[in-house]
Design an enzyme around this catalytic site. Structure first.
Site, PDB file in Angstrom:
ATOM      1  N   GLU A  79       0.771  -1.169   0.017  1.00  0.00           N
ATOM      2  CA  GLU A  79      -0.177  -0.071   0.020  1.00  0.00           C
ATOM      3  C   GLU A  79       0.845   1.329   0.028  1.00  0.00           C
ATOM      4  O   GLU A  79       0.797   1.900   0.865  1.00  0.00           O
ATOM      5  CB  GLU A  79      -0.787   0.141   1.250  1.00  0.00           C
ATOM      6  CG  GLU A  79      -2.121  -1.195   1.173  1.00  0.00           C
ATOM      7  CD  GLU A  79      -3.093  -0.861   2.025  1.00  0.00           C
ATOM      8  OE1 GLU A  79      -2.718  -0.474   3.340  1.00  0.00           O
ATOM      9  OE2 GLU A  79      -4.268  -1.527   1.630  1.00  0.00           O
TER      10      GLU A  79
ATOM     11  N   GLU B 272      -6.427  -7.607  -0.852  1.00  0.00           N
ATOM     12  CA  GLU B 272      -6.988  -7.633   0.523  1.00  0.00           C
ATOM     13  C   GLU B 272      -8.267  -7.492   0.738  1.00  0.00           C
ATOM     14  O   GLU B 272      -8.794  -6.440   0.123  1.00  0.00           O
ATOM     15  CB  GLU B 272      -6.032  -6.826   1.496  1.00  0.00           C
ATOM     16  CG  GLU B 272      -4.626  -7.122   1.574  1.00  0.00           C
ATOM     17  CD  GLU B 272      -3.929  -5.967   2.702  1.00  0.00           C
ATOM     18  OE1 GLU B 272      -4.632  -5.211   3.284  1.00  0.00           O
ATOM     19  OE2 GLU B 272      -2.819  -5.974   2.452  1.00  0.00           O
TER      20      GLU B 272
HETATM   21  C1  GAL Z   1      -4.642  -2.745   4.955  1.00  0.00           C
HETATM   22  C2  GAL Z   1      -2.997  -3.279   5.043  1.00  0.00           C
HETATM   23  C3  GAL Z   1      -2.974  -4.341   5.903  1.00  0.00           C
HETATM   24  C4  GAL Z   1      -3.638  -4.507   7.213  1.00  0.00           C
HETATM   25  C5  GAL Z   1      -5.143  -3.998   6.808  1.00  0.00           C
HETATM   26  C6  GAL Z   1      -6.129  -4.066   7.971  1.00  0.00           C
HETATM   27  O1  GAL Z   1      -4.783  -1.396   4.700  1.00  0.00           O
HETATM   28  O2  GAL Z   1      -2.448  -3.366   3.811  1.00  0.00           O
HETATM   29  O3  GAL Z   1      -1.721  -4.795   6.145  1.00  0.00           O
HETATM   30  O4  GAL Z   1      -3.313  -3.547   7.936  1.00  0.00           O
HETATM   31  O5  GAL Z   1      -5.291  -2.925   6.240  1.00  0.00           O
HETATM   32  O6  GAL Z   1      -7.437  -3.714   7.690  1.00  0.00           O
END
Ligand code: GAL
Length: 650
Positions: free
Chosen positions: A153, A327
């Site tokens: 990110e 994710e």
């Molecule tokens: C994302 C991040 C992950 C984790 C996640 C939690 O933005 O890439 O590492 O922190 O949020 O929701």
């Protein structure tokens, strides 16, 4: 799309983010088997594991990672390996504090969270290349490793821009190169005669923070461009190394929802495809919604706030399919002001929505809920006690893996550009008149009419589209104007408010908006009106709030006029041949105009019930009910709450 991605070309698959370094060794096999049982094909690992890979300077410990990769391989899982540069270890920060970023208030940020580096720092760049090469040399040819993710990110926690230190130094040489050493050219481009801002040499220029009153918007624009270029360089250095030592693997990066601090098109040029991280409930918490609306969408997310990202990232490389969700929220998150549990069915709905919008893989965050540190309030597919959590149960029940991955085919495209975003958000003029809200205004109208859209950069290939809509393209260089003029020849073209207000360096065109495209639009801007909340005017039969602008027709025909207010009698919508300019923030007005134009282009327009959305992929039409109550479809079918139905051909 790259031909190097045989592992996910044909059918939809699932993945999960996995953290072997968080768990005792004796659990790893069990977790790998659990992933397989849930139908998961990919495990993404190691994006934050630098302190375990290299506990002390130059002292690598690969033993645990070798074993972790072997365990996943033995279970038949495909591994996505990440460069760990999002989390520089403490020893590196102590040795080189000059790598740390400086925040907007001029304070140095510290180790202890993540993303604590300045993309322009030469010493950090050196270490980023070094750890990337060490990792790629060791695992680049491993049969389990099918692809790479760079860092994590980019820009998370406002780290794209460092407002001093290494970035300040590099900004000066970047400007020197951009203006070919000619400080007079920079002064002219930025309009520095204003408020005696003229510089005698590049060494006098700082980042545009901590100034008294407002910074010069052209200075801001170039600083944002510079910071974006540093992310591009940072990414390209890693990708070049990964390709050298790990041939025949794909490389991607996981972007964030509606993130805007760098030019994602430019950072994606070196990737095989883009991925993004989908957290729908967090999106609602940060949306420009009323408290009532936030409550309404709190457990489901808002359908358009999710799907606009699918459409943006699918188009990042000009494709009709093939982006991923790297994710995906599978329970509650931990980083928004409020973090409600998702509604029953939401995790499944979000997964299907991704597929319907052209995604080839959805990978969940994360497998087991963390028992440690910053994210111990965050859900996993497994609870802390290793039982299957609600989201995990929905994933287990999904019969989606293996669905064909066809193209998303649509004749409608929305234009989107980060430079226009930067200038609009630097001077919104009405607090609520931000770039994303303006883009979402047009996007939401189209989605509510059941129209699928591609989203493209204005200088990407636009041939083949029957309707091209530019909701918020404010920056207009001669080159861009030529591209748009060519694309608009064979299409219906729609310009939104502030279209082509500024030149490439951020000045207003000497002959006003829309500068070089007056001949296309057949009108020019007379006045604009940045309205405070509650202040409205009428255009035709519709109420307009936040932003309105009126035009002087130059060969174009006025379709709608303002009925009251200081612009009464002036044109709010002008048509000139196949080009239409809409100057008013009003969803019903935009709907009325677009519905006519879409029908003229032979595109079906529907009136979907509130909270219902559709998306077409190949032959399949996916119907989605984002309401937490049953909802009737136009054919009389009642859709259960938070549900989906995939129909073929209708
Ligand atoms: C994302 C991040 C992950 C984790 C996640 C939690 O933005 O890439 O590492 O922190 O949020 O929701």
């Amino acid at each position: 799309m790259s031909s190097l991605i045989p592992d996910h070309r044909d059918h939809f698959q699932l993945g999960v983010c996995h953290y072997p370094e968080h768990w005792p060794r004796d659990r790893w096999e069990r977790y790998a088997e659990q992933m397989k049982r849930l139908g998961i094909a990919y495990a993404r690992i190691a994006e934050f594991a630098w302190s375990r890979m290299e506990p002390r300077p130059g002292e690598y410990d690969w033993g645990w990672l070798d074993e972790a990769v072997e365990v996943l391989h033995a279970a038949g899982l495909k591994v996505i390996l990440c460069t760990p540069t999002a989390t520089p270890p403490a020893w590196l920060v102590r040795a080189h504090p000059e790598m740390l970023p400086i925040d907007h208030e001029g304070r140095r940020r510290n180790h202890g969270g993540r993303k604590h580096y300045d993309h322009a720092s030469p010493v950090y760049r050196e270490h980023s290349r070094r750890i990337t090469e060490a990792l790629a040399r060791r695992y680049g040819a491993h049969p389990a490793v099918v692809g790479w993710q760079t860092d994590n990110e980019f820009g998370c926690a406002e780290t794209t821009r460092s407002w001093g230190g290494a970035s300040a130094v590099r900004f000066r040489s970047w400007l020197d190169a951009r203006y070919a050493g000619d400080i007079a050219a920079l002064n002219e481009a930025w309009g520095n005669v204003f408020w005696s801002q003229e510089y005698n040499d590049f060494g006098q220029i700082d980042p545009p923070n901590l100034v008294c009153e407002f910074p010069n918007p052209s200075h801001v624009l170039d600083f944002y461009r510079f910071a974006s270029d540093m992310v591009v360089e940072f990414q390209e250095e890693q990708v070049e190394i990964l390709r050298r030592f790990s041939p025949d693997r794909w490389v991607t990066h996981n972007y964030m929802r509606l993130f805007d601090e760098f030019d994602h098109y430019a950072t994606s040029t070196c990737l095989d495809f883009a991925t993004w991280d989908n957290y729908p409930t967090g999106g609602v918490e940060y949306a420009a919604f009323s408290p009532e609306e936030k409550t309404r969408w709190a457990r489901t997310g808002h359908p358009d706030l999710v799907s606009i990202n699918h459409d943006i990232y699918r188009g990042m490389k000009g494709e009709k399919r093939g982006a991923w969700v790297m994710e995906q929220q599978n329970g509650q998150i931990n980083w928004a002001p409020n973090n409600p549990l998702p509604a029953t069915g939401a995790v499944a709905l979000w997964t299907v929505q991704a597929w319907a919008h052209g995604c080839d893989v959805v990978s969940y965050f994360r497998d087991r809920a963390a028992t440690i540190a910053q994210e111990l309030m965050h859900s996993g597919l497994l609870r802390h006690d290793e039982t299957l959590d609600i989201g995990g149960q929905e994933v287990a029940g999904l019969e989606l893996s293996g669905r064909p991955c066809a193209d998303v085919q649509t004749p409608v495209v929305l234009l989107h550009d980060y430079e226009s975003l930067w200038v609009q958000n630097a001077q919104p003029h009405a607090q609520a008149a931000t770039y994303w809200e303006q883009l979402l205004l047009f996007y939401g109208v189209l989605r509510a009419m059941g129209v699928d859209v591609d989203i493209r950069h204005p200088e990407q290939d636009l041939s083949g589209y029957r309707v091209i809509i530019a909701p918020a393209i404010q920056l207009m260089s001669e080159r861009r104007a030529a591209a748009i003029r060519a694309a608009a020849t064979n299409a219906i073209f729609v310009a939104g408010p502030r279209f082509a207000y500024r030149t490439e360096t951020g000045r207003v065109h000497e002959d006003g908006q829309p500068g070089p495209l007056k001949d296309l639009l057949g009108c020019k801007l007379r006045n604009f009106d940045g309205m405070r909340p509650g202040l409205t005017v009428r255009a035709g039969t519709h109420e307009v709030g936040i932003w309105s602008e009126c035009y002087e027709p130059l060969g174009g025909e006025t379709l709608v006029r303002y009925e009251d207010g200081p612009m009464q009698g002036q044109a709010a919508v002008v048509r000139h041949r196949n080009a239409v300019t809409i100057g008013a923030w009003s969803a019903p007005l935009i709907r009325e105009v677009l519905a006519t134009l879409l029908t003229e282009a032979g595109i079906r327009v529907m009136d979907l019930p509130d909270g219902i959305r559709i998306a077409r992929r190949g032959e399949a039409v996916t119907w989605m009910n984002y309401n937490q109550h049953p909802a009737p479809l136009p054919d009389g079918t009642i859709m259960p709450p938070v549900s989906f139905e995939v129909r073929v051909g209708g």
